[in-house]
Motif scaffolding. Structure first.
Motif, PDB file in Angstrom:
ATOM      1  N   ASP A  24       1.455  -7.073  17.255  1.00  0.00           N
ATOM      2  CA  ASP A  24       1.185  -8.135  16.264  1.00  0.00           C
ATOM      3  C   ASP A  24       2.425  -8.982  15.928  1.00  0.00           C
ATOM      4  O   ASP A  24       3.015  -9.558  16.817  1.00  0.00           O
ATOM      5  CB  ASP A  24       0.630  -7.504  14.992  1.00  0.00           C
ATOM      6  N   PRO A  30       1.750  -3.982   8.075  1.00  0.00           N
ATOM      7  CA  PRO A  30       0.481  -4.414   7.495  1.00  0.00           C
ATOM      8  C   PRO A  30      -0.702  -3.497   7.823  1.00  0.00           C
ATOM      9  O   PRO A  30      -1.501  -3.166   6.933  1.00  0.00           O
ATOM     10  CB  PRO A  30       0.282  -5.804   8.115  1.00  0.00           C
ATOM     11  N   VAL A  31      -0.779  -3.039   9.059  1.00  0.00           N
ATOM     12  CA  VAL A  31      -1.944  -2.204   9.413  1.00  0.00           C
ATOM     13  C   VAL A  31      -1.837  -0.819   8.743  1.00  0.00           C
ATOM     14  O   VAL A  31      -2.858  -0.189   8.446  1.00  0.00           O
ATOM     15  CB  VAL A  31      -2.139  -2.149  10.955  1.00  0.00           C
ATOM     16  N   VAL A  33      -0.661  -0.444   5.680  1.00  0.00           N
ATOM     17  CA  VAL A  33      -1.128  -0.708   4.309  1.00  0.00           C
ATOM     18  C   VAL A  33      -2.662  -0.710   4.292  1.00  0.00           C
ATOM     19  O   VAL A  33      -3.301  -0.118   3.417  1.00  0.00           O
ATOM     20  CB  VAL A  33      -0.574  -2.052   3.781  1.00  0.00           C
ATOM     21  N   ASP A 133     -17.031  -6.830   2.341  1.00  0.00           N
ATOM     22  CA  ASP A 133     -17.385  -7.722   3.455  1.00  0.00           C
ATOM     23  C   ASP A 133     -16.815  -9.105   3.136  1.00  0.00           C
ATOM     24  O   ASP A 133     -17.222  -9.736   2.161  1.00  0.00           O
ATOM     25  CB  ASP A 133     -18.915  -7.754   3.572  1.00  0.00           C
ATOM     26  N   ILE A 141     -17.740  -8.678  -4.452  1.00  0.00           N
ATOM     27  CA  ILE A 141     -16.414  -8.125  -4.733  1.00  0.00           C
ATOM     28  C   ILE A 141     -16.491  -7.212  -5.960  1.00  0.00           C
ATOM     29  O   ILE A 141     -15.990  -6.090  -5.958  1.00  0.00           O
ATOM     30  CB  ILE A 141     -15.376  -9.257  -4.977  1.00  0.00           C
ATOM     31  N   LEU A 158      -4.850  -6.408  -6.466  1.00  0.00           N
ATOM     32  CA  LEU A 158      -4.983  -5.711  -5.177  1.00  0.00           C
ATOM     33  C   LEU A 158      -5.156  -6.685  -4.019  1.00  0.00           C
ATOM     34  O   LEU A 158      -4.627  -6.476  -2.922  1.00  0.00           O
ATOM     35  CB  LEU A 158      -6.207  -4.783  -5.204  1.00  0.00           C
ATOM     36  N   SER A 159      -5.896  -7.768  -4.276  1.00  0.00           N
ATOM     37  CA  SER A 159      -6.158  -8.748  -3.213  1.00  0.00           C
ATOM     38  C   SER A 159      -4.880  -9.387  -2.708  1.00  0.00           C
ATOM     39  O   SER A 159      -4.839  -9.905  -1.585  1.00  0.00           O
ATOM     40  CB  SER A 159      -7.096  -9.846  -3.723  1.00  0.00           C
ATOM     41  N   HIS A 162      -3.207  -9.320   0.829  1.00  0.00           N
ATOM     42  CA  HIS A 162      -3.447 -10.248   1.950  1.00  0.00           C
ATOM     43  C   HIS A 162      -2.261 -11.174   2.202  1.00  0.00           C
ATOM     44  O   HIS A 162      -2.341 -12.052   3.055  1.00  0.00           O
ATOM     45  CB  HIS A 162      -4.760 -11.022   1.743  1.00  0.00           C
ATOM     46  N   LEU A 164       0.047  -9.837   3.464  1.00  0.00           N
ATOM     47  CA  LEU A 164       0.504  -9.096   4.650  1.00  0.00           C
ATOM     48  C   LEU A 164      -0.522  -9.147   5.772  1.00  0.00           C
ATOM     49  O   LEU A 164      -1.722  -9.071   5.525  1.00  0.00           O
ATOM     50  CB  LEU A 164       0.711  -7.626   4.288  1.00  0.00           C
ATOM     51  N   GLY A 165      -0.042  -9.228   6.997  1.00  0.00           N
ATOM     52  CA  GLY A 165      -0.887  -9.009   8.164  1.00  0.00           C
ATOM     53  C   GLY A 165      -1.795 -10.154   8.517  1.00  0.00           C
ATOM     54  O   GLY A 165      -1.622 -11.284   8.061  1.00  0.00           O
ATOM     55  N   TRP A 178      -2.790 -15.076   6.547  1.00  0.00           N
ATOM     56  CA  TRP A 178      -2.932 -15.800   5.278  1.00  0.00           C
ATOM     57  C   TRP A 178      -1.672 -16.605   4.945  1.00  0.00           C
ATOM     58  O   TRP A 178      -1.753 -17.593   4.228  1.00  0.00           O
ATOM     59  CB  TRP A 178      -3.206 -14.798   4.144  1.00  0.00           C
ATOM     60  N   THR A 226     -14.215 -14.328   0.670  1.00  0.00           N
ATOM     61  CA  THR A 226     -13.925 -13.486  -0.513  1.00  0.00           C
ATOM     62  C   THR A 226     -12.593 -13.862  -1.166  1.00  0.00           C
ATOM     63  O   THR A 226     -12.455 -13.754  -2.384  1.00  0.00           O
ATOM     64  CB  THR A 226     -13.874 -11.987  -0.134  1.00  0.00           C
ATOM     65  N   PHE A 254       0.720  -5.023  -9.025  1.00  0.00           N
ATOM     66  CA  PHE A 254       0.290  -4.523  -7.711  1.00  0.00           C
ATOM     67  C   PHE A 254       0.706  -3.063  -7.559  1.00  0.00           C
ATOM     68  O   PHE A 254      -0.077  -2.222  -7.108  1.00  0.00           O
ATOM     69  CB  PHE A 254       0.872  -5.361  -6.572  1.00  0.00           C
ATOM     70  N   LEU A 261      -5.209   3.162  -6.734  1.00  0.00           N
ATOM     71  CA  LEU A 261      -6.103   3.172  -5.568  1.00  0.00           C
ATOM     72  C   LEU A 261      -5.946   4.462  -4.762  1.00  0.00           C
ATOM     73  O   LEU A 261      -6.937   5.110  -4.412  1.00  0.00           O
ATOM     74  CB  LEU A 261      -5.773   1.943  -4.691  1.00  0.00           C
TER      75      LEU A 261
HETATM   76 FE1  DDH Z   1      -8.050  -6.743   3.417  1.00  0.00          FE
HETATM   77  N1  DDH Z   1      -8.849  -7.510   5.128  1.00  0.00           N
HETATM   78  N2  DDH Z   1      -9.796  -7.117   2.443  1.00  0.00           N
HETATM   79  N3  DDH Z   1      -7.299  -5.881   1.763  1.00  0.00           N
HETATM   80  N4  DDH Z   1      -6.373  -6.322   4.448  1.00  0.00           N
HETATM   81  C1  DDH Z   1      -8.211  -7.635   6.334  1.00  0.00           C
HETATM   82  C2  DDH Z   1      -6.901  -7.335   6.617  1.00  0.00           C
HETATM   83  C3  DDH Z   1      -6.042  -6.745   5.715  1.00  0.00           C
HETATM   84  C4  DDH Z   1     -10.908  -7.724   2.958  1.00  0.00           C
HETATM   85  C5  DDH Z   1     -11.118  -8.029   4.296  1.00  0.00           C
HETATM   86  C6  DDH Z   1     -10.141  -7.959   5.270  1.00  0.00           C
HETATM   87  C7  DDH Z   1      -7.934  -5.766   0.556  1.00  0.00           C
HETATM   88  C8  DDH Z   1      -9.119  -6.403   0.198  1.00  0.00           C
HETATM   89  C9  DDH Z   1      -9.988  -7.010   1.084  1.00  0.00           C
HETATM   90  C10 DDH Z   1      -5.249  -5.724   3.919  1.00  0.00           C
HETATM   91  C11 DDH Z   1      -5.150  -5.105   2.677  1.00  0.00           C
HETATM   92  C12 DDH Z   1      -6.122  -5.170   1.684  1.00  0.00           C
HETATM   93  C13 DDH Z   1      -9.134  -8.184   7.287  1.00  0.00           C
HETATM   94  C14 DDH Z   1      -8.829  -8.456   8.757  1.00  0.00           C
HETATM   95  C15 DDH Z   1     -10.323  -8.394   6.636  1.00  0.00           C
HETATM   96  C16 DDH Z   1     -11.602  -8.985   7.211  1.00  0.00           C
HETATM   97  C17 DDH Z   1      -9.029  -7.183   9.595  1.00  0.00           C
HETATM   98  C18 DDH Z   1      -8.729  -7.437  11.055  1.00  0.00           C
HETATM   99  O1  DDH Z   1      -9.411  -8.275  11.648  1.00  0.00           O
HETATM  100  O2  DDH Z   1      -7.811  -6.785  11.582  1.00  0.00           O
HETATM  101  C19 DDH Z   1     -11.852  -8.019   1.900  1.00  0.00           C
HETATM  102  C20 DDH Z   1     -13.198  -8.663   2.092  1.00  0.00           C
HETATM  103  C21 DDH Z   1     -11.262  -7.596   0.735  1.00  0.00           C
HETATM  104  C22 DDH Z   1     -11.805  -7.759  -0.652  1.00  0.00           C
HETATM  105  O3  DDH Z   1     -11.097  -7.411  -1.619  1.00  0.00           O
HETATM  106  C23 DDH Z   1     -12.911  -8.334  -0.964  1.00  0.00           C
HETATM  107  C24 DDH Z   1      -7.175  -4.912  -0.317  1.00  0.00           C
HETATM  108  C25 DDH Z   1      -7.628  -4.539  -1.737  1.00  0.00           C
HETATM  109  C26 DDH Z   1      -6.045  -4.523   0.378  1.00  0.00           C
HETATM  110  C27 DDH Z   1      -4.942  -3.619  -0.061  1.00  0.00           C
HETATM  111  O4  DDH Z   1      -4.146  -3.182   0.720  1.00  0.00           O
HETATM  112  C28 DDH Z   1      -4.797  -3.236  -1.462  1.00  0.00           C
HETATM  113  C29 DDH Z   1      -4.158  -5.806   4.863  1.00  0.00           C
HETATM  114  C30 DDH Z   1      -2.735  -5.299   4.643  1.00  0.00           C
HETATM  115  C31 DDH Z   1      -4.659  -6.443   5.992  1.00  0.00           C
HETATM  116  C32 DDH Z   1      -3.900  -6.802   7.290  1.00  0.00           C
HETATM  117  C33 DDH Z   1      -4.156  -5.760   8.350  1.00  0.00           C
HETATM  118  C34 DDH Z   1      -3.499  -6.070   9.673  1.00  0.00           C
HETATM  119  O5  DDH Z   1      -3.859  -5.389  10.639  1.00  0.00           O
HETATM  120  O6  DDH Z   1      -2.650  -6.942   9.759  1.00  0.00           O
END
Ligand code: DDH
Length: 286
Positions: A24, A30-31, A33, A133, A141, A158-159, A162, A164-165, A178, A226, A254, A261
């Motif tokens: 990546d 990021p992954v 997390v 989703d 949500i 928490l959101s 995003h 990251l990654g 993002w 979302t 956070f 969490l």
């Molecule tokens: Fe997320 N997330 N997430 N997310 N998330 C994705 C990637 C990453 C939603 C959907 C997606 C949180 C909340 C939500 C991280 C952390 C957190 C992806 C892409 C989607 C889709 C996955 C892919 O294709 O590889 C949705 C919907 C929500 C929501 O709240 C409604 C939260 C709460 C966290 C957290 O950590 C607290 C992180 C980090 C990534 C990046 C991953 C990567 O491989 O890079």
């Protein structure tokens, strides 16, 4: 092999594996997390099911859930750490890895406590469909995060992960990052959400997301439906504005909410000892 309970040694080895030039954006952070979040985010407060205890993603029911696509990369990265410190449970390792990754990517220090079990209690298994989703809106949500016991403010904090990654077309179907620097923890996600104009885009695979292109940027940036629901909802939006303007406050909130969490479903006594780990292990061995 380290001495049992030497979490400092585990933290050091997690930090050392974050740099992954072939993967990546050059980081496993990021992954990792996301692994910590998805292992914990299946929790249901009412039935006390799901959560990080049991490390259920090792098995097909949870590991093969389409919502968890791609997280095998995170689990594989951590295998070398588990091999070296075999005394640590997967449930502890996966949550600790997320905490260490946030800190190493310039994020806040998150309080973390050990003691999760890898014992799989069949009566606590979460059904699929407990994770959010990205194609949906504010009602969805709330449905997902209220079930875990989070407030509107906590949802927005928490959101901010995003920052990251990125999204991968072959995992979630969404595409892109993002922010421009997705391996550094910051409040840029909230700032961009407010300051850029986000246009709807339907990808070749039919998936709908929002995008913005800055002239000097390397790639188009994205937001999930979302993510933008946080802007249009009158109760979420003030928190987006606060966190965009106050990075310290975002980091503090956070850190507190991520710590909450990874504790979902973990019962401790006054000394911090986990109650629903030893008991189960006892039962398991008898
Ligand atoms: Fe997320 N997330 N997430 N997310 N998330 C994705 C990637 C990453 C939603 C959907 C997606 C949180 C909340 C939500 C991280 C952390 C957190 C992806 C892409 C989607 C889709 C996955 C892919 O294709 O590889 C949705 C919907 C929500 C929501 O709240 C409604 C939260 C709460 C966290 C957290 O950590 C607290 C992180 C980090 C990534 C990046 C991953 C990567 O491989 O890079």
């Amino acid at each position: 092999m380290s001495k049992s309970g030497d979490y400092a040694a585990v933290r050091k080895d997690i930090a050392a594996l974050l740099k992954q030039p072939e993967y990546d954006d050059g980081s496993a952070g990021p992954v990792l997390v996301r692994l910590a979040w998805h292992s914990s985010g299946t929790y249901d407060h009412d039935t006390d099911t799901g959560g990080s205890n049991g490390a259920g993603m090792r098995y097909e029911t949870e590991g093969g859930d389409p919502a968890n696509a791609g997280l095998q990369h995170a689990r594989v990265f951590l295998e070398s750490v588990k091999a070296k410190h075999s005394w640590i449970t997967y449930a502890d390792l996966w949550t600790l890895a997320g905490v260490v990754a946030v800190k190493e990517m310039d994020g806040p220090e998150i309080k973390w406590k050990a003691g999760r079990t890898d014992y799989v209690d069949d009566s606590k298994l979460p059904p699929r469909g407990r994770l959010p989703d990205g194609a949906q809106g504010a009602d969805h949500i709330r449905f997902i995060f209220y079930r875990m016991g989070f407030s509107d403010q906590e949802i927005v904090a928490l959101s901010g992960a995003h920052n990251l990654g990125r999204c991968h077309s072959d995992r979630s179907g969404f595409h892109g990052a993002w922010v421009n620097n997705p391996t550094r923890f910051s409040n840029t996600y909230f700032r961009l959400m407010l300051s850029r104009s986000w246009k709807e885009k339907v990808l070749d695979n039919g998936v709908r997301q929002f995008v913005h292109y800055d002239e000097d940027a390397e790639e188009e940036l994205m937001m999930l439906p979302t993510d933008l629901a946080l802007l249009s909802d009158p109760s979420f939006r003030p928190w987006v504005e606060l966190y965009a303007n106050d990075k310290e406050r975002f980091f503090a909130d956070f850190a507190r909410v991520f710590a909450k969490l990874v504790e979902l479903g973990i019962e401790r006594d006054a000394t911090g000892k986990v109650l629903n780990a030893d008991n189960m292990l006892g039962g398991y061995h008898s």
